[in-house]
Design a protein around this motif. Sequence first.
Motif, PDB file in Angstrom:
ATOM      1  N   LEU A   1       0.813  -1.392   0.178  1.00 33.32           N
ATOM      2  CA  LEU A   1      -0.121   0.005  -0.013  1.00 33.32           C
ATOM      3  C   LEU A   1       0.731   1.262   0.016  1.00 33.32           C
ATOM      4  CD1 LEU A   1      -2.765  -0.859   2.467  1.00 33.32           C
ATOM      5  CD2 LEU A   1      -2.765  -1.106   0.162  1.00 33.32           C
ATOM      6  N   LEU A   2       1.949   1.264   0.148  1.00 31.58           N
ATOM      7  CA  LEU A   2       3.010   2.451   0.341  1.00 31.58           C
ATOM      8  C   LEU A   2       3.799   2.823  -1.071  1.00 31.58           C
ATOM      9  CD1 LEU A   2       5.019   1.241   3.495  1.00 31.58           C
ATOM     10  CD2 LEU A   2       3.181   2.940   3.103  1.00 31.58           C
ATOM     11  N   ASP A   3       4.026   3.862  -1.292  1.00 25.80           N
ATOM     12  CA  ASP A   3       4.512   4.462  -2.443  1.00 25.80           C
ATOM     13  C   ASP A   3       5.947   3.899  -2.590  1.00 25.80           C
ATOM     14  OD1 ASP A   3       2.306   5.995  -3.022  1.00 25.80           O
ATOM     15  OD2 ASP A   3       3.097   7.876  -2.227  1.00 25.80           O
ATOM     16  N   ASP A   4       6.700   3.509  -1.700  1.00 26.76           N
ATOM     17  CA  ASP A   4       7.939   2.834  -1.618  1.00 26.76           C
ATOM     18  C   ASP A   4       8.014   1.537  -1.462  1.00 26.76           C
ATOM     19  OD1 ASP A   4       7.336   3.074   0.895  1.00 26.76           O
ATOM     20  OD2 ASP A   4       9.234   3.933   1.815  1.00 26.76           O
TER      21      ASP A   4
ATOM     22  N   PRO B   1       4.654 -13.570   3.091  1.00 28.64           N
ATOM     23  CA  PRO B   1       3.257 -13.928   2.830  1.00 28.64           C
ATOM     24  C   PRO B   1       2.413 -12.625   3.503  1.00 28.64           C
ATOM     25  CG  PRO B   1       3.997 -16.028   3.274  1.00 28.64           C
ATOM     26  CD  PRO B   1       5.363 -14.987   3.724  1.00 28.64           C
ATOM     27  N   THR B   2       2.774 -12.256   4.726  1.00 28.10           N
ATOM     28  CA  THR B   2       1.974 -11.312   5.520  1.00 28.10           C
ATOM     29  C   THR B   2       2.129  -9.814   4.946  1.00 28.10           C
ATOM     30  OG1 THR B   2       2.126 -12.541   7.498  1.00 28.10           O
ATOM     31  CG2 THR B   2       1.679 -10.363   7.779  1.00 28.10           C
ATOM     32  N   ALA B   3       3.499  -9.524   4.672  1.00 26.92           N
ATOM     33  CA  ALA B   3       4.021  -8.138   4.598  1.00 26.92           C
ATOM     34  C   ALA B   3       3.541  -7.913   2.824  1.00 26.92           C
ATOM     35  CB  ALA B   3       5.309  -7.945   4.732  1.00 26.92           C
TER      36      ALA B   3
ATOM     37  N   ARG C   1       2.656   4.027   8.883  1.00 22.14           N
ATOM     38  CA  ARG C   1       2.446   4.288   7.641  1.00 22.14           C
ATOM     39  C   ARG C   1       1.738   3.498   6.705  1.00 22.14           C
ATOM     40  NH1 ARG C   1       7.686   3.922   4.645  1.00 22.14           N
ATOM     41  NH2 ARG C   1       6.408   4.930   2.965  1.00 22.14           N
ATOM     42  N   THR C   2       1.576   2.174   7.068  1.00 21.15           N
ATOM     43  CA  THR C   2       0.802   1.190   6.489  1.00 21.15           C
ATOM     44  C   THR C   2      -0.533   1.182   6.860  1.00 21.15           C
ATOM     45  OG1 THR C   2       1.670  -0.618   7.889  1.00 21.15           O
ATOM     46  CG2 THR C   2       2.866  -0.418   6.015  1.00 21.15           C
TER      47      THR C   2
END
Length: 274
Positions: free
Chosen positions: A131-134, A200-202, A233-234
Amino acid sequence: MTTPTVTTGTLRVPGARLHYELRGEGPLVVLVAAPMDARSFAPLADLLATDHTVLTTDPRGIFRSTVDDRDRDATPELRADDLSRLIAHVDAGPAAVLGSSGGAVTALALAQACPEQVRTVIAHEPPLLDLLDDREQQRAETEEIVETYLAGDHVEAMRKFLAAANIVMPEPVFQQVFGGERDAQQIADDDFQYRHMLRPTAYWQPDLAALRAAEPRIVVGIGEESGGQLCERTAKALAAELGIEPTMFPGDHIGFAGDPVAFEPRLRDVLRGN
């Protein structure tokens, strides 16, 4: 406060035997993490059990929840199916589910797959990197963490894990917590986490449309002391995608364990819809 009676059990599910614990009577609340096991929730569960049925569990492959194949990934979908079967087994649902960290991802997967079993999902700081831009940088750092562990340096892997999460820990404290001898169970749990749970989680990608339309109420939780950390952030990114405001909780990423007495009243407010 009188310590509630804890009933323990084991549920056979496809590919695993799940250790679970029940306390109290009343509406069902499920407390779940990954890779942390049920012990981390015990003090909070005791507080909630005065007027709730509280279900805690070790995630598959961790501590008392054994798996048939330790080379199989414990995906959020598998862990959500485990929770679904546990909720059905205790026959006290629908449930409110508080998921922390990897457990928050499990809870979101449960809301997608079995919305009829949950009335509220509180996803406390889910580490959803995509979900993050980076996201590419975050994936690269995650791969480096895993590779460091697989190369045999679990201490340096944890150091890199905390750095990627932007969690600052003084070196003496770090050495005290992570630098000592590990027993056989800790070694086995760490190995399963790094090999079969972390990625798998991240890297899990939620079905945002399904979550927006889901019947359960979705709450995205953030610790008041988690400012600047990766999971803040997430969590903010998820809340923005769902069109909701994050809900603040006392403490940091594991505030439920660090100060359950402070965490419990806020959790009760959220469970009541406040």
